[in-house]
Design a protein around this motif. Structure first.
Motif, PDB file in Angstrom:
ATOM      1  N   GLN A   5       7.052 -28.502 -29.459  1.00 40.19           N
ATOM      2  CA  GLN A   5       8.060 -29.129 -30.152  1.00 40.19           C
ATOM      3  C   GLN A   5       7.452 -29.542 -31.502  1.00 40.19           C
ATOM      4  O   GLN A   5       8.127 -29.641 -32.536  1.00 40.19           O
ATOM      5  CB  GLN A   5       8.609 -30.178 -29.522  1.00 40.19           C
ATOM      6  CG  GLN A   5       9.597 -29.685 -28.170  1.00 40.19           C
ATOM      7  CD  GLN A   5      10.121 -30.811 -27.534  1.00 40.19           C
ATOM      8  OE1 GLN A   5      10.510 -31.660 -28.269  1.00 40.19           O
ATOM      9  NE2 GLN A   5      10.341 -30.578 -26.165  1.00 40.19           N
ATOM     10  N   LEU A   6       6.140 -29.755 -31.477  1.00 43.22           N
ATOM     11  CA  LEU A   6       5.213 -30.267 -32.756  1.00 43.22           C
ATOM     12  C   LEU A   6       4.817 -29.255 -33.456  1.00 43.22           C
ATOM     13  O   LEU A   6       4.232 -29.407 -34.585  1.00 43.22           O
ATOM     14  CB  LEU A   6       4.439 -31.291 -32.424  1.00 43.22           C
ATOM     15  CG  LEU A   6       5.032 -32.693 -31.874  1.00 43.22           C
ATOM     16  CD1 LEU A   6       3.992 -33.664 -31.497  1.00 43.22           C
ATOM     17  CD2 LEU A   6       6.001 -33.207 -32.555  1.00 43.22           C
ATOM     18  N   ASP A   7       4.770 -27.867 -32.955  1.00 43.67           N
ATOM     19  CA  ASP A   7       4.012 -26.823 -33.338  1.00 43.67           C
ATOM     20  C   ASP A   7       5.002 -26.094 -34.703  1.00 43.67           C
ATOM     21  O   ASP A   7       5.964 -26.313 -34.636  1.00 43.67           O
ATOM     22  CB  ASP A   7       4.084 -25.673 -32.282  1.00 43.67           C
ATOM     23  CG  ASP A   7       3.418 -24.512 -32.836  1.00 43.67           C
ATOM     24  OD1 ASP A   7       2.149 -24.719 -33.508  1.00 43.67           O
ATOM     25  OD2 ASP A   7       3.552 -23.270 -32.390  1.00 43.67           O
ATOM     26  N   GLY A   8       3.974 -26.113 -35.528  1.00 45.00           N
ATOM     27  CA  GLY A   8       4.588 -25.387 -36.951  1.00 45.00           C
ATOM     28  C   GLY A   8       4.520 -26.623 -37.859  1.00 45.00           C
ATOM     29  O   GLY A   8       4.906 -26.241 -38.969  1.00 45.00           O
ATOM     30  N   GLY A  58      -4.845 -28.563 -40.601  1.00 45.27           N
ATOM     31  CA  GLY A  58      -4.464 -30.044 -39.918  1.00 45.27           C
ATOM     32  C   GLY A  58      -3.669 -30.591 -40.963  1.00 45.27           C
ATOM     33  O   GLY A  58      -3.100 -31.704 -40.731  1.00 45.27           O
ATOM     34  N   VAL A  59      -3.358 -30.129 -42.045  1.00 45.95           N
ATOM     35  CA  VAL A  59      -2.305 -30.690 -43.260  1.00 45.95           C
ATOM     36  C   VAL A  59      -0.809 -30.421 -42.952  1.00 45.95           C
ATOM     37  O   VAL A  59      -0.599 -29.419 -42.242  1.00 45.95           O
ATOM     38  CB  VAL A  59      -2.818 -29.993 -44.610  1.00 45.95           C
ATOM     39  CG1 VAL A  59      -1.751 -30.568 -45.589  1.00 45.95           C
ATOM     40  CG2 VAL A  59      -4.152 -30.174 -44.984  1.00 45.95           C
ATOM     41  N   PHE A  60      -0.140 -31.408 -43.047  1.00 47.45           N
ATOM     42  CA  PHE A  60       1.311 -31.254 -42.757  1.00 47.45           C
ATOM     43  C   PHE A  60       1.865 -30.187 -43.547  1.00 47.45           C
ATOM     44  O   PHE A  60       1.777 -29.934 -44.895  1.00 47.45           O
ATOM     45  CB  PHE A  60       1.887 -32.641 -43.245  1.00 47.45           C
ATOM     46  CG  PHE A  60       3.579 -32.703 -42.711  1.00 47.45           C
ATOM     47  CD1 PHE A  60       3.846 -32.615 -41.370  1.00 47.45           C
ATOM     48  CD2 PHE A  60       4.249 -32.453 -43.907  1.00 47.45           C
ATOM     49  CE1 PHE A  60       5.231 -32.570 -41.050  1.00 47.45           C
ATOM     50  CE2 PHE A  60       5.864 -32.502 -43.430  1.00 47.45           C
ATOM     51  CZ  PHE A  60       6.092 -32.596 -42.244  1.00 47.45           C
ATOM     52  N   ALA A  61       2.924 -29.380 -43.038  1.00 47.32           N
ATOM     53  CA  ALA A  61       3.368 -28.023 -43.824  1.00 47.32           C
ATOM     54  C   ALA A  61       4.626 -28.675 -44.372  1.00 47.32           C
ATOM     55  O   ALA A  61       5.863 -28.400 -44.037  1.00 47.32           O
ATOM     56  CB  ALA A  61       3.708 -27.376 -42.701  1.00 47.32           C
ATOM     57  N   HIS A  62       4.364 -29.341 -45.680  1.00 45.27           N
ATOM     58  CA  HIS A  62       5.764 -29.659 -46.484  1.00 45.27           C
ATOM     59  C   HIS A  62       6.412 -28.623 -46.587  1.00 45.27           C
ATOM     60  O   HIS A  62       7.834 -28.873 -46.864  1.00 45.27           O
ATOM     61  CB  HIS A  62       5.407 -30.385 -47.700  1.00 45.27           C
ATOM     62  CG  HIS A  62       4.497 -31.508 -47.367  1.00 45.27           C
ATOM     63  ND1 HIS A  62       5.374 -32.840 -47.049  1.00 45.27           N
ATOM     64  CD2 HIS A  62       3.201 -32.116 -47.445  1.00 45.27           C
ATOM     65  CE1 HIS A  62       4.410 -33.992 -46.994  1.00 45.27           C
ATOM     66  NE2 HIS A  62       3.216 -33.457 -46.959  1.00 45.27           N
ATOM     67  N   ASP A  63       6.115 -27.406 -46.754  1.00 43.77           N
ATOM     68  CA  ASP A  63       7.041 -26.210 -47.148  1.00 43.77           C
ATOM     69  C   ASP A  63       7.807 -25.592 -46.070  1.00 43.77           C
ATOM     70  O   ASP A  63       8.698 -25.140 -46.318  1.00 43.77           O
ATOM     71  CB  ASP A  63       6.239 -25.041 -47.840  1.00 43.77           C
ATOM     72  CG  ASP A  63       5.007 -24.648 -46.717  1.00 43.77           C
ATOM     73  OD1 ASP A  63       4.763 -25.444 -45.717  1.00 43.77           O
ATOM     74  OD2 ASP A  63       4.512 -23.564 -46.976  1.00 43.77           O
ATOM     75  N   ARG A  64       7.624 -26.277 -44.944  1.00 43.53           N
ATOM     76  CA  ARG A  64       8.353 -25.677 -43.784  1.00 43.53           C
ATOM     77  C   ARG A  64       9.268 -26.710 -43.152  1.00 43.53           C
ATOM     78  O   ARG A  64      10.275 -26.430 -42.457  1.00 43.53           O
ATOM     79  CB  ARG A  64       7.224 -25.340 -42.514  1.00 43.53           C
ATOM     80  CG  ARG A  64       6.683 -24.044 -42.891  1.00 43.53           C
ATOM     81  CD  ARG A  64       5.593 -23.789 -41.726  1.00 43.53           C
ATOM     82  NE  ARG A  64       4.399 -23.466 -42.050  1.00 43.53           N
ATOM     83  CZ  ARG A  64       3.263 -23.568 -41.234  1.00 43.53           C
ATOM     84  NH1 ARG A  64       3.162 -24.115 -40.062  1.00 43.53           N
ATOM     85  NH2 ARG A  64       2.100 -23.219 -41.934  1.00 43.53           N
ATOM     86  N   LEU A  65       8.799 -28.147 -43.267  1.00 41.29           N
ATOM     87  CA  LEU A  65       9.609 -29.128 -42.782  1.00 41.29           C
ATOM     88  C   LEU A  65       9.452 -30.515 -43.604  1.00 41.29           C
ATOM     89  O   LEU A  65       8.350 -30.797 -44.003  1.00 41.29           O
ATOM     90  CB  LEU A  65       8.938 -29.496 -41.472  1.00 41.29           C
ATOM     91  CG  LEU A  65       9.595 -30.644 -40.531  1.00 41.29           C
ATOM     92  CD1 LEU A  65      10.888 -30.223 -40.134  1.00 41.29           C
ATOM     93  CD2 LEU A  65       8.702 -30.837 -39.189  1.00 41.29           C
TER      94      LEU A  65
END
Length: 72
Positions: free
Chosen positions: A16-19, A25-32
């Motif tokens: 559920q946290l995948d992606g 390890g950097v948060f994917a701001h462009d996805r979520l």
């Protein structure tokens, strides 16, 4: 997660946290949006707290803490 006694839940939580994070390890701001991510994580933590301790309130305050801490 295992050290906290939540190893049984980790297998269910990890997908559920995948992606939410890139391979580095950097948060994917462009996805979520981070706000949405934190809200989802709090919901997941409430589910785990309910299953493990019978008390959703164990996760209360997570969202506020995270947003205050990372918004500056």
């Amino acid at each position: 997660m295992g050290q906290l006694g939540l190893g049984r839940q980790f297998g269910r939580l990890a997908p559920q946290l995948d992606g939410a994070f890139r391979a580095d390890g950097v948060f994917a701001h462009d996805r979520l949006r981070f706000v949405d991510f934190v809200d989802d994580v709090e919901d997941l933590l409430e589910d785990v707290a309910w299953q493990e301790q019978g008390d959703k309130k164990a996760a209360d305050g997570f969202e506020e803490f995270m947003l205050q801490h990372y918004r500056g």
